[in-house]
Design an enzyme around this catalytic site. Structure first.
Site, PDB file in Angstrom:
ATOM      1  N   GLU A 256      28.990  47.007  30.133  1.00 10.12           N
ATOM      2  CA  GLU A 256      29.400  46.750  31.515  1.00 10.12           C
ATOM      3  C   GLU A 256      30.883  46.466  31.421  1.00 10.12           C
ATOM      4  O   GLU A 256      31.278  45.381  30.998  1.00 10.12           O
ATOM      5  CB  GLU A 256      28.679  45.517  32.065  1.00 10.12           C
ATOM      6  N   CYS A 295      34.138  41.429  37.989  1.00 15.42           N
ATOM      7  CA  CYS A 295      34.155  42.852  37.621  1.00 15.42           C
ATOM      8  C   CYS A 295      33.825  43.712  38.830  1.00 15.42           C
ATOM      9  O   CYS A 295      34.139  44.888  38.864  1.00 15.42           O
ATOM     10  CB  CYS A 295      33.155  43.089  36.510  1.00 15.42           C
TER      11      CYS A 295
END
Ligand code: NAP
Length: 676
Positions: A256, A295
């Site tokens: 990720e 993020c």
């Protein structure tokens, strides 16, 4: 000050050296030291495989789910302590809740999914049976079993609680132990979290380990059965993915990474419209929650060229109301970045962005702060940029991991889609519009570049969880630059830690292996009706065959009149004949199912408590007046429910007619008592 403890091979380990200092994001004071010196990484992984793995694999999915729930409840009792500790990372109470409550929420969510969607068993039988031969004597079934390795988590600094918990939950439920390596900057918070978990004694020994500090030669010891779940920058992901052990042993590597997520405003939204306000409000939230260190934060705000001035003005107006400062002060809306090094990194990124965009709000070098020293603490003003030439590369390539976003104008839906794709893969994107055609074009246009898409309008806004929140039921991850990985996503995330194996065999063998009756395997027709058996007495394969019963025209007329279902195929001979599928009037499918129940049911009170549904119902052959129906009902799967005095039984129902052809097949779902 001794370095933060690690928890490896069943014991707390304190590095023998001084370690490196970790600083409070708000005051700049040293608050902890960190070092992994002296850790035997090979032994730690081995401990996970030898102690944690077997202990977890002894438990069923439901038992593991119950432990996750107990753990979530225990951590909930310690929330305040974790919130307070989060202040040192620069997080406001709201930010801390996002991290702490979000992580605990993932544990609860996986616990409930595990109990509802997985069996009370150690093996997951996935999907339906695949018939591989002509007669059904050779069939295939996919099974998922837990990997025999360790789930190695390497986490980013921005979610020190949510990060480890969102990875622990699916791995634990799958039966795979975890080893957590938090990012150095905020490792003291993860260390306290792990301490609370270990102290609780809820998880089996070896199922959770912690490494604070450098990862050393950890990756050298990975085997084919281990999994790496990485969260962090795209550059570190690229480095670790190419590690010789990962490559040589085909280690599952889930990344990720960072991404330049976009939010697109529809052309329908004008200043004063609800969607316009939603877009502006969401952008400001995404820029300022966790000081933009998410993020999933919106880095590119793609807006119709005609309203870019209005958007800039509205966003700047809202940002001017954001109070920056000490997160312990309740009036503060945005705290500090995780450290001054992080702030320098953002300033460097802003320099790179300045080649293509100008600042319309904020000053990278000056910010007014409440109750803190703006230089010693890692404070930064929210910065809104505007790139009048959206074709320039920088806004699509440079991630300023802080409270920074860039406005980009578009001229058509195709142009907006093109700009979104320039991010080369994102975790999430949103389109804010009331125009369904625009929404559809954007969704289909940008979906290949995104792991998740939020379509926001006034209706969805009433319950929307927002652009930036990864949800345990939905996949978190994205293609390309976002790492190409997938986490969570409900049971999908659990299966990531399991091996899917296609087992090919005959029905009897498959029944013995899976514990579920497989069509084609032997049925047991005994003198006792299976509805007279309590759960403990019932065996898979127990069968009742009932019938025949002749279906008459009167039955069809009666059913049509009684239910009101007078569809022409059941009531009008000529019209039915004209239908390409029928030779004349046919019985209702639901009449067939009802007659079948009338045949197989044992009417007196007994262990069968209720019928709670049918699944996979298919009507295969028309039934005409004069046809004779027989039903074969076989116990297919027996699942005692933990903590209840009943369980679920799935029955295979096959309704045939006089020539042996199947008229209808389906599964009947019942609740059956465990004992009198
Ligand atoms: P990072 O510098 O890439 O570090 C991530 C993790 O990798 C840290 O635990 C780090 O440990 C570790 N690491 C670095 N080099 C390593 C090596 N050679 N061997 C083993 N481990 C190594 O990222 P970060 O600065 O912590 O996080 C910020 C970035 O993460 C941003 O770009 C953000 O977009 C991204 N992010 C993505 C997600 C997502 O879900 N997609 C979530 C959060 C953040 P040390 O700290 O000890 O160096």
């Amino acid at each position: 000050m001794a370095p933060l403890p690690s928890y490896v091979s069943g014991a707390w380990h304190i590095a023998p050296d001084d370690g490196a200092p970790l600083h409070d994001a708000v005051t700049g004071a040293e608050i902890a030291r960190i070092s992994s010196a002296g850790i035997d990484f090979g032994a730690a992984l081995d401990h996970g495989r030898r102690a944690g793995g077997p202990a977890l694999r002894e438990l069923t999915f439901h038992q593991r789910a119950a432990l996750l729930k107990a753990l979530a409840s225990r951590l909930r009792d310690h929330r305040d302590e974790l919130y307070t500790l989060s202040l040192h990372t620069g997080a406001t109470l709201g930010d801390a809740k996002f991290d702490v409550d979000g992580g605990i929420g993932v544990l609860f969510s996986y616990s409930s999914k595990g109990r509802r969607e997985l069996p009370d068993d150690t093996v997951y039988v996935e999907g339906g049976l695949e018939r591989l031969g002509r007669t059904g004597a050779f069939v295939g079934q996919h099974l998922c079993t837990p990997l025999r390795g360790v789930a190695v988590q390497i986490n980013a600094f921005n979610f020190p609680v949510w990060g480890p918990l969102e990875k622990l939950a699916p791995a634990f439920l799958a039966g795979v132990p975890s080893l957590v390596k938090p990012a150095g900057q905020t490792a003291y918070l993860t260390a306290r979290l792990v301490e609370l978990i270990i102290e609780s004694g809820i998880l089996p020994a070896g199922s959770l380990q912690l490494v604070c500090g450098d990862a050393g030669d950890l990756l050298d010891h990975l085997t084919e059965q281990d999994v790496v779940a990485f969260t962090g920058s795209a550059s570190t992901a690229g480095l670790l993915r190419a590690h010789p052990a990962v490559v040589a042993r085909s280690v599952r590597f889930n990344a990720e990474a960072d991404s330049l997520n976009c939010s697109i405003l529809g052309p329908d939204a004008r200043p004063g419209d609800p969607e316009f306000d939603l877009f502006v409000g969401q952008l400001v939230t995404e820029m300022t929650v966790k000081a933009g260190q998410k993020c999933t934060a919106i880095r590119r705000a793609i807006v119709p060229a005609a309203v870019i001035d209005d958007v800039a003005q509205a966003v700047a107006g809202r940002l001017s109301e954001i109070t920056v400062g000490n997160p312990a002060d309740p009036t503060v809306r945005m705290g500090a970045l995780a450290g001054v090094a992080q702030r320098e990194e953002v300033r460097r990124s802003l320099k790179a962005l300045s080649a293509a965009a100008r600042i319309v709000y904020g000053d990278p070098d000056r910010v007014e702060v409440v109750d803190a020293d703006p230089e010693r603490g890692a404070f930064l003003s929210p910065i809104l940029l505007r790139a009048d030439d959206p074709e320039r590369g920088e806004p699509h390539e440079v991630e300023a991991f802080g409270p920074v976003s860039t406005l980009l104008p578009y001229t058509s839906v195709g142009h907006a889609v093109e700009l979104a794709a320039r991010g080369r893969g994102s975790l999430v994107g949103s389109v804010v519009t009331g125009d369904a055609d625009f929404a559809r074009d954007v969704v289909f246009g940008v979906a290949p570049w995104h792991g998740r898409l939020l379509v926001l309008d006034a209706e969805a806004a009433r319950e929307s969880t927002g652009h930036g929140s990864p949800l345990p039921a939905l996949v978190h991850g994205g293609p390309g630059r976002a790492g190409g990985g997938e986490e969570m996503g409900g049971i999908r995330g659990v299966l990531h830690y399991m091996q899917r194996t296609a087992v090919q065999a005959g029905p009897a063998m498959l029944t013995a292996i899976t514990g579920r009756w497989t069509p084609g395997a032997q049925r047991a027709v005994t003198g006792v009706h299976p509805f007279r058996k309590h759960l403990g007495e019932l065996k898979v394969g127990d069968t009742v065959v009932a019938g025949p019963r002749t279906v008459t025209l009167d039955d069809i007329d009666h059913f049509a009149e009684f239910t009101g279902d007078t569809f022409y195929a059941h009531t009008d001979e000529e019209a039915a004949k004209a239908n390409p599928f029928f030779d004349g009037r046919v019985a209702h499918g639901y009449l067939v199912v009802s007659l079948a129940a009338g045949l197989f049911v044992d009417p007196d009170p007994g262990p069968v408590l209720a019928n709670y549904g049918l699944e996979n119902l298919r009507f295969l052959t028309p039934v005409y007046p004069g046809d004779e129906l027989t039903v074969t009902l076989t116990a297919k799967q027996i699942d005692p429910r933990r903590g209840a005095d009943y369980g679920e039984v799935r029955w295979d129902a096959d309704v045939t007619k006089q020539d042996g052809s199947s008229v209808a097949t389906y599964d009947v779902l019942t609740l059956v008592a465990k004992r009198e």
